[in-house]
Design a protein around this motif. Structure first.
Motif, short mmCIF file in Angstrom:
data_model
loop_
_atom_site.label_atom_id
_atom_site.label_comp_id
_atom_site.label_asym_id
_atom_site.label_seq_id
_atom_site.Cartn_x
_atom_site.Cartn_y
_atom_site.Cartn_z
N LYS A 104 14.31 5.28 4.24
CA LYS A 104 13.56 4.67 3.14
C LYS A 104 14.16 3.34 2.69
N VAL A 105 14.80 2.66 3.57
CA VAL A 105 15.42 1.39 3.23
C VAL A 105 14.35 0.30 3.13
N ALA A 106 14.51 -0.59 2.18
CA ALA A 106 13.63 -1.75 1.99
C ALA A 106 12.18 -1.32 1.91
N ASP A 107 11.29 -2.03 2.61
CA ASP A 107 9.86 -1.77 2.51
C ASP A 107 9.34 -1.12 3.78
N CYS A 108 10.13 -0.24 4.41
CA CYS A 108 9.69 0.33 5.68
C CYS A 108 8.51 1.29 5.51
N SER A 109 8.15 1.63 4.26
CA SER A 109 6.95 2.43 4.05
C SER A 109 5.69 1.57 4.08
N CYS A 110 5.88 0.25 4.17
CA CYS A 110 4.75 -0.69 4.14
C CYS A 110 4.77 -1.55 5.40
N PRO A 111 4.28 -1.04 6.53
CA PRO A 111 4.29 -1.85 7.75
C PRO A 111 3.40 -3.07 7.64
N ALA A 112 2.48 -3.11 6.69
CA ALA A 112 1.64 -4.29 6.46
C ALA A 112 1.15 -4.28 5.03
N LYS A 113 0.94 -5.45 4.49
CA LYS A 113 0.38 -5.55 3.13
C LYS A 113 -1.09 -5.17 3.20
N SER A 141 0.82 -1.22 0.00
CA SER A 141 0.00 0.00 0.00
C SER A 141 0.85 1.26 0.00
N GLY A 142 1.98 1.24 0.69
CA GLY A 142 2.85 2.41 0.70
C GLY A 142 3.43 2.71 -0.66
#
Length: 217
Positions: free
Chosen positions: A208-217, A55-56
């Motif tokens: 902004k490393v990896a998927d840290c903008s997406c705490p959950a799918k 989602s992020g």
């Protein structure tokens, strides 16, 4: 891959007496679930490449969404991303310390000055929306607010601000009305008792490393 409602990782009453259990349960199982359901319904009508994004990632690329679907995903994928971050940002008993505290003191002058600016952003957001602590590409911290389910990840053209969100506070009435009624400032004050500073510090370190903008799918 469809979005799913993330587990909180704690009981609905874990934040008592600051945030009440009934509000937490309704907020999570009704409001957040609705954003998940509505976002999935839109994604089913779009090419698979969009549903493969978290989602992020999706809300940071809304310009790629067909115009007739964009508002629905702005609202609902935005709501999913914002709430997924919000739940992880809540925990009693953590302390603001270390490099994050030093950065706040550097960019705001003091922790109290930061809290005052954040509280003002949350209290003066007209209608529904969010207050955020964000970090920009240069590593500078700032406080911003967004309307409805907009996120700083959406960028300046859409959300009016940009940055990587470290901490967000939901100031929609559904987040506080059962306990606080129209007393939004009281709800904002209680928030400081349940901020998961350990999680915020992890996001600050990761940026902004990896998927840290997406705490959950």
């Amino acid at each position: 891959m469809a979005y799913t409602l993330p587990e909180l990782g704690y009981a609905y009453d874990a934040l008592e007496p600051h945030f009440d259990a009934l509000t937490m349960e309704i907020h999570h199982t009704k409001h957040h679930q609705a954003y998940v359901n509505n976002a999935n319904a839109v994604l089913e009508t779009l090419p698979a490449e969009f549903s493969e994004m978290c989602s992020g990632q999706l809300i940071s690329q809304l310009d790629k969404i067909p115009a007739d679907k964009r508002t629905a995903l702005r609202n609902n994928a935005g709501g999913h991303a914002n709430h997924s971050l919000f739940w992880k940002s809540l925990k009693k008993g953590t302390q603001l310390q270390g490099e994050l505290k030093a950065a706040i003191e550097r960019d705001f002058g003091s922790v109290d000055a930061f809290k005052a600016e954040f509280e003002k952003a949350a209290a003066t957001r007209f209608g529904s929306g969010w207050a955020w602590l964000v970090i920009n590409k240069e590593g500078k911290l700032s406080v911003v607010s967004t309307a409805n389910q907009d996120s700083p990840l959406m960028g300046v053209e859409i959300a009016g601000c940009a940055g990587f969100p470290l901490l967000g506070l939901d100031v929609w009435e559904h987040a506080y009305y059962l306990k606080f009624q129209n007393r939004r400032p009281d709800y904002i004050k209680e928030f400081w008792n349940v901020v998961n500073w350990d999680f915020v510090a992890e996001r600050f370190a990761a940026k902004k490393v990896a998927d840290c903008s997406c705490p959950a799918k």
